[in-house]
Design a protein around this motif. Structure first.
Motif: not given
Ligand SMILES: Nc1ncnc2c1ncn2[C@@H]1O[C@H](COP(=O)(O)OP(=O)(O)O)[C@@H](O)[C@H]1O
Ligand SMILES: [Mg+2]
Length: 273
Positions: A139-144, A149-151, A153-161
Protein backbone atom coordinates in the motif's frame (compact mmCIF):
# COMPACT_ATOMS: atom_id res chain seq x y z
CA UNK A 1 -2.02 -6.89 -38.17
CA UNK A 2 1.19 -8.30 -39.56
CA UNK A 3 4.69 -6.98 -39.63
CA UNK A 4 7.52 -7.45 -42.06
CA UNK A 5 10.79 -6.31 -40.70
CA UNK A 6 13.91 -5.75 -42.69
CA UNK A 7 16.67 -4.23 -40.65
CA UNK A 8 18.75 -2.00 -42.89
CA UNK A 9 22.47 -1.75 -42.36
CA UNK A 10 23.37 0.75 -39.68
CA UNK A 11 19.95 0.62 -38.08
CA UNK A 12 21.36 -0.33 -34.72
CA UNK A 13 23.05 3.04 -34.48
CA UNK A 14 21.86 4.64 -31.28
CA UNK A 15 24.06 7.70 -31.11
CA UNK A 16 23.48 10.91 -32.94
CA UNK A 17 25.66 11.15 -36.02
CA UNK A 18 26.88 14.54 -34.83
CA UNK A 19 29.40 13.84 -32.11
CA UNK A 20 28.33 15.02 -28.69
CA UNK A 21 24.64 15.35 -29.63
CA UNK A 22 21.99 13.78 -27.43
CA UNK A 23 21.59 10.01 -27.74
CA UNK A 24 18.94 8.75 -30.15
CA UNK A 25 16.10 7.17 -28.20
CA UNK A 26 13.95 5.94 -31.09
CA UNK A 27 14.63 5.37 -34.76
CA UNK A 28 12.27 4.86 -37.70
CA UNK A 29 13.73 3.36 -40.87
CA UNK A 30 11.66 3.20 -44.04
CA UNK A 31 8.40 2.79 -42.13
CA UNK A 32 5.44 2.09 -44.38
CA UNK A 33 1.91 1.63 -43.07
CA UNK A 34 -1.12 0.32 -44.93
CA UNK A 35 -4.77 0.20 -43.93
CA UNK A 36 -5.93 -2.61 -46.18
CA UNK A 37 -4.83 -1.59 -49.68
CA UNK A 38 -4.49 2.08 -48.79
CA UNK A 39 -0.98 3.27 -47.97
CA UNK A 40 -0.88 5.85 -45.16
CA UNK A 41 2.90 6.18 -44.66
CA UNK A 42 5.33 5.97 -47.58
CA UNK A 43 8.66 5.18 -45.96
CA UNK A 44 9.36 7.33 -42.94
CA UNK A 45 12.90 7.86 -41.67
CA UNK A 46 13.23 9.74 -38.39
CA UNK A 47 15.47 9.86 -35.35
CA UNK A 48 14.04 10.90 -32.00
CA UNK A 49 16.53 12.32 -29.51
CA UNK A 50 16.46 11.50 -25.84
CA UNK A 51 15.14 14.11 -23.39
CA UNK A 52 13.90 16.33 -26.17
CA UNK A 53 10.44 17.22 -27.40
CA UNK A 54 9.77 16.43 -31.06
CA UNK A 55 6.69 17.95 -32.67
CA UNK A 56 4.96 16.26 -35.62
CA UNK A 57 3.07 18.76 -37.76
CA UNK A 58 1.28 18.67 -41.10
CA UNK A 59 -2.16 18.84 -42.70
CA UNK A 60 -4.97 16.64 -41.46
CA UNK A 61 -4.74 13.09 -42.83
CA UNK A 62 -0.99 13.24 -43.59
CA UNK A 63 -0.21 10.34 -41.23
CA UNK A 64 0.91 11.96 -37.97
CA UNK A 65 -1.28 9.81 -35.71
CA UNK A 66 -0.47 6.72 -37.75
CA UNK A 67 3.24 7.34 -37.27
CA UNK A 68 2.84 8.03 -33.56
CA UNK A 69 0.97 4.74 -33.13
CA UNK A 70 3.85 2.85 -34.78
CA UNK A 71 6.16 3.94 -31.97
CA UNK A 72 4.34 1.93 -29.29
CA UNK A 73 2.55 -0.54 -31.54
CA UNK A 74 -0.88 0.92 -30.97
CA UNK A 75 -1.53 0.09 -34.64
CA UNK A 76 -1.52 -3.58 -33.58
CA UNK A 77 -5.01 -2.99 -32.24
CA UNK A 78 -6.31 -1.77 -35.62
CA UNK A 79 -7.78 -4.46 -37.83
CA UNK A 80 -6.21 -4.62 -41.33
CA UNK A 81 -3.34 -2.27 -40.42
CA UNK A 82 0.08 -3.41 -41.65
CA UNK A 83 3.42 -1.95 -40.65
CA UNK A 84 6.68 -2.45 -42.60
CA UNK A 85 10.18 -1.21 -41.84
CA UNK A 86 12.00 -0.76 -38.58
CA UNK A 87 11.08 1.01 -35.37
CA UNK A 88 13.76 0.74 -32.71
CA UNK A 89 13.85 1.78 -29.06
CA UNK A 90 17.37 2.01 -27.67
CA UNK A 91 18.50 0.15 -30.77
CA UNK A 92 16.07 -2.74 -30.29
CA UNK A 93 13.34 -3.55 -32.84
CA UNK A 94 10.02 -2.91 -31.06
CA UNK A 95 8.32 -5.39 -33.41
CA UNK A 96 10.92 -8.04 -32.51
CA UNK A 97 10.01 -11.49 -31.25
CA UNK A 98 11.12 -10.80 -27.69
CA UNK A 99 9.09 -7.65 -27.28
CA UNK A 100 5.77 -7.81 -25.49
CA UNK A 101 3.46 -5.03 -26.73
CA UNK A 102 1.99 -4.42 -23.26
CA UNK A 103 5.44 -4.01 -21.71
CA UNK A 104 6.45 -1.81 -24.64
CA UNK A 105 3.49 0.51 -24.02
CA UNK A 106 4.61 0.94 -20.41
CA UNK A 107 8.00 2.09 -21.74
CA UNK A 108 6.44 4.17 -24.50
CA UNK A 109 3.30 5.68 -22.98
CA UNK A 110 0.55 7.58 -24.75
CA UNK A 111 -1.72 10.53 -24.04
CA UNK A 112 -4.70 11.02 -26.35
CA UNK A 113 -6.52 13.96 -27.84
CA UNK A 114 -9.54 13.65 -25.59
CA UNK A 115 -8.79 13.11 -21.90
CA UNK A 116 -9.84 9.52 -21.16
CA UNK A 117 -9.59 8.80 -17.43
CA UNK A 118 -10.82 5.39 -16.33
CA UNK A 119 -14.23 5.41 -14.58
CA UNK A 120 -12.38 5.02 -11.29
CA UNK A 121 -11.15 7.23 -8.48
CA UNK A 122 -8.31 9.68 -9.06
CA UNK A 123 -6.13 7.41 -6.91
CA UNK A 124 -7.01 4.24 -8.82
CA UNK A 125 -6.47 5.90 -12.19
CA UNK A 126 -2.80 6.25 -11.22
CA UNK A 127 -2.45 3.04 -9.17
CA UNK A 128 -3.87 0.74 -11.86
CA UNK A 129 -0.80 0.58 -14.16
CA UNK A 130 1.84 0.08 -11.45
CA UNK A 131 -0.33 -2.65 -9.92
CA UNK A 132 -0.89 -4.64 -13.13
CA UNK A 133 2.78 -4.31 -14.06
CA UNK A 134 3.74 -5.58 -10.60
CA UNK A 135 5.76 -2.45 -9.90
CA UNK A 136 4.20 -1.93 -6.49
CA UNK A 137 2.39 -4.30 -4.19
CA UNK A 138 2.41 -2.77 -0.72
CA UNK A 139 0.00 0.00 0.00
CA UNK A 140 2.68 2.54 0.92
CA UNK A 141 4.59 1.82 -2.31
CA UNK A 142 1.46 2.46 -4.33
CA UNK A 143 0.74 5.61 -2.30
CA UNK A 144 4.19 6.90 -3.09
CA UNK A 145 3.83 6.31 -6.84
CA UNK A 146 0.43 8.01 -6.84
CA UNK A 147 1.77 11.05 -4.99
CA UNK A 148 4.93 11.35 -7.12
CA UNK A 149 3.06 10.95 -10.41
CA UNK A 150 0.47 13.56 -9.49
CA UNK A 151 3.22 15.93 -8.33
CA UNK A 152 5.15 15.49 -11.58
CA UNK A 153 2.00 16.11 -13.58
CA UNK A 154 1.41 19.33 -11.62
CA UNK A 155 -1.91 18.10 -10.26
CA UNK A 156 -1.16 17.07 -6.67
CA UNK A 157 -2.14 20.30 -4.94
CA UNK A 158 -5.47 20.38 -6.72
CA UNK A 159 -6.47 16.79 -5.93
CA UNK A 160 -4.67 15.71 -2.77
CA UNK A 161 -7.82 16.10 -0.66
CA UNK A 162 -10.08 14.26 -3.10
CA UNK A 163 -8.12 11.22 -4.22
CA UNK A 164 -11.13 8.94 -3.71
CA UNK A 165 -13.38 11.00 -5.98
CA UNK A 166 -13.89 9.94 -9.60
CA UNK A 167 -11.31 11.12 -12.13
CA UNK A 168 -14.13 11.98 -14.49
CA UNK A 169 -15.29 14.72 -12.06
CA UNK A 170 -12.21 16.84 -12.78
CA UNK A 171 -12.11 19.69 -15.31
CA UNK A 172 -10.90 18.87 -18.84
CA UNK A 173 -7.44 20.28 -18.19
CA UNK A 174 -7.18 18.43 -14.88
CA UNK A 175 -8.33 15.21 -16.57
CA UNK A 176 -5.58 15.58 -19.17
CA UNK A 177 -2.98 16.09 -16.42
CA UNK A 178 -4.45 13.02 -14.70
CA UNK A 179 -3.88 11.07 -17.94
CA UNK A 180 -0.30 12.36 -18.06
CA UNK A 181 0.15 11.32 -14.40
CA UNK A 182 -1.25 7.88 -15.30
CA UNK A 183 1.27 7.56 -18.13
CA UNK A 184 4.12 8.66 -15.84
CA UNK A 185 3.12 6.21 -13.08
CA UNK A 186 4.60 3.21 -14.91
CA UNK A 187 7.96 4.99 -15.38
CA UNK A 188 7.92 5.34 -19.15
CA UNK A 189 10.97 6.39 -21.13
CA UNK A 190 9.04 7.97 -23.96
CA UNK A 191 5.66 9.75 -23.85
CA UNK A 192 3.61 10.10 -27.04
CA UNK A 193 0.97 12.81 -27.12
CA UNK A 194 -1.59 13.07 -29.91
CA UNK A 195 -2.99 16.61 -29.97
CA UNK A 196 -3.21 16.59 -26.17
CA UNK A 197 -4.56 20.14 -25.91
CA UNK A 198 -7.10 20.18 -28.68
CA UNK A 199 -10.02 19.68 -26.27
CA UNK A 200 -8.70 22.21 -23.73
CA UNK A 201 -9.18 25.93 -23.14
CA UNK A 202 -6.20 28.31 -23.47
CA UNK A 203 -5.38 28.34 -19.74
CA UNK A 204 -5.42 24.54 -19.44
CA UNK A 205 -3.38 24.41 -22.66
CA UNK A 206 -0.74 26.74 -21.22
CA UNK A 207 -0.57 24.53 -18.16
CA UNK A 208 0.03 21.38 -20.24
CA UNK A 209 2.64 23.16 -22.38
CA UNK A 210 4.57 24.18 -19.24
CA UNK A 211 4.32 20.62 -18.01
CA UNK A 212 5.70 19.22 -21.29
CA UNK A 213 8.70 21.50 -20.94
CA UNK A 214 9.35 20.22 -17.40
CA UNK A 215 8.83 16.56 -18.31
CA UNK A 216 11.53 16.77 -20.97
CA UNK A 217 14.13 16.54 -18.22
CA UNK A 218 13.13 12.94 -17.48
CA UNK A 219 11.35 11.73 -20.59
CA UNK A 220 11.57 11.78 -24.35
CA UNK A 221 8.41 13.32 -25.77
CA UNK A 222 6.80 13.16 -29.22
CA UNK A 223 3.79 15.44 -29.66
CA UNK A 224 1.41 15.71 -32.59
CA UNK A 225 -0.09 19.15 -32.87
CA UNK A 226 -2.01 21.06 -35.50
CA UNK A 227 -1.13 24.26 -33.66
CA UNK A 228 2.09 25.64 -35.07
CA UNK A 229 2.54 28.14 -32.26
CA UNK A 230 2.35 25.24 -29.85
CA UNK A 231 4.97 23.30 -31.81
CA UNK A 232 7.21 26.38 -31.74
CA UNK A 233 6.70 26.85 -28.00
CA UNK A 234 7.21 23.30 -26.74
CA UNK A 235 9.52 21.45 -29.12
CA UNK A 236 13.21 21.46 -29.96
CA UNK A 237 12.80 19.41 -33.16
CA UNK A 238 9.93 19.53 -35.61
CA UNK A 239 9.07 17.05 -38.35
CA UNK A 240 6.74 18.12 -41.14
CA UNK A 241 4.52 15.41 -42.64
CA UNK A 242 2.67 15.69 -45.94
CA UNK A 243 0.58 13.05 -47.75
CA UNK A 244 2.26 10.15 -45.99
CA UNK A 245 5.82 11.46 -46.37
CA UNK A 246 8.09 13.02 -43.77
CA UNK A 247 9.17 16.03 -45.78
CA UNK A 248 11.76 17.49 -43.41
CA UNK A 249 12.86 17.37 -39.81
CA UNK A 250 15.08 19.96 -38.22
CA UNK A 251 15.53 22.22 -35.22
CA UNK A 252 12.14 23.76 -34.55
CA UNK A 253 13.44 27.29 -35.05
CA UNK A 254 14.90 26.32 -38.41
CA UNK A 255 11.63 24.73 -39.59
CA UNK A 256 9.65 27.84 -38.72
CA UNK A 257 12.12 30.47 -39.94
CA UNK A 258 13.99 28.77 -42.74
CA UNK A 259 12.19 25.68 -44.09
CA UNK A 260 13.99 23.97 -46.96
CA UNK A 261 11.02 22.45 -48.72
CA UNK A 262 8.30 24.38 -50.53
CA UNK A 263 5.62 22.19 -48.98
CA UNK A 264 6.80 23.02 -45.47
CA UNK A 265 6.92 26.69 -46.37
CA UNK A 266 3.40 26.49 -47.78
CA UNK A 267 2.10 24.90 -44.62
CA UNK A 268 3.74 27.17 -42.08
CA UNK A 269 2.73 30.28 -43.97
CA UNK A 270 -0.85 29.03 -44.00
CA UNK A 271 -1.18 28.49 -47.74
CA UNK A 272 -2.88 25.18 -47.09
CA UNK A 273 -3.66 22.68 -44.37
N1 LIG B 1 -8.17 3.01 -38.80
C1 LIG B 1 -8.03 3.44 -40.04
N2 LIG B 1 -8.53 2.75 -41.09
C2 LIG B 1 -8.37 3.18 -42.35
N3 LIG B 1 -7.71 4.30 -42.70
C3 LIG B 1 -7.19 5.05 -41.72
C4 LIG B 1 -7.30 4.67 -40.33
N4 LIG B 1 -6.68 5.60 -39.57
C5 LIG B 1 -6.19 6.52 -40.44
N5 LIG B 1 -6.49 6.19 -41.70
C6 LIG B 1 -6.11 6.95 -42.93
O1 LIG B 1 -4.70 7.10 -42.93
C7 LIG B 1 -4.32 8.40 -43.35
C8 LIG B 1 -3.52 9.07 -42.24
O2 LIG B 1 -4.38 9.29 -41.13
P1 LIG B 1 -3.87 9.85 -39.73
O3 LIG B 1 -2.64 9.12 -39.35
O4 LIG B 1 -5.02 9.80 -38.80
O5 LIG B 1 -3.51 11.37 -40.11
P2 LIG B 1 -3.31 12.66 -39.18
O6 LIG B 1 -3.16 12.20 -37.77
O7 LIG B 1 -2.11 13.34 -39.75
O8 LIG B 1 -4.53 13.51 -39.38
C9 LIG B 1 -5.61 9.13 -43.68
O9 LIG B 1 -5.84 9.01 -45.05
C10 LIG B 1 -6.65 8.36 -42.90
O10 LIG B 1 -7.90 8.44 -43.52
MG1 LIG C 1 -4.29 12.61 -36.05
Amino acid sequence: MSVQTQIPAGAAMTRSASAGGPPIKMVARDVKVYYGAKQALKGINLEIQENRVMALIGPSGCGKSTFLRCLNRMNDTIENCRVEGLIALDGEDVYGKNIDAVQLRARVGMVFQKPNPFPKSIYDNIAYGPRIHGMATHRDEVDEIVTKSLERAGLWNEVKDRLREPGTGLSGGQQQRLCIARAIAVSPEVILMDEPCSALDPIATAHIEELIDELRENYTIVIVTHNMQQAARVSQKTAFFHLGDMVECDDTEEIFTNPRDERTQGYITGRYG
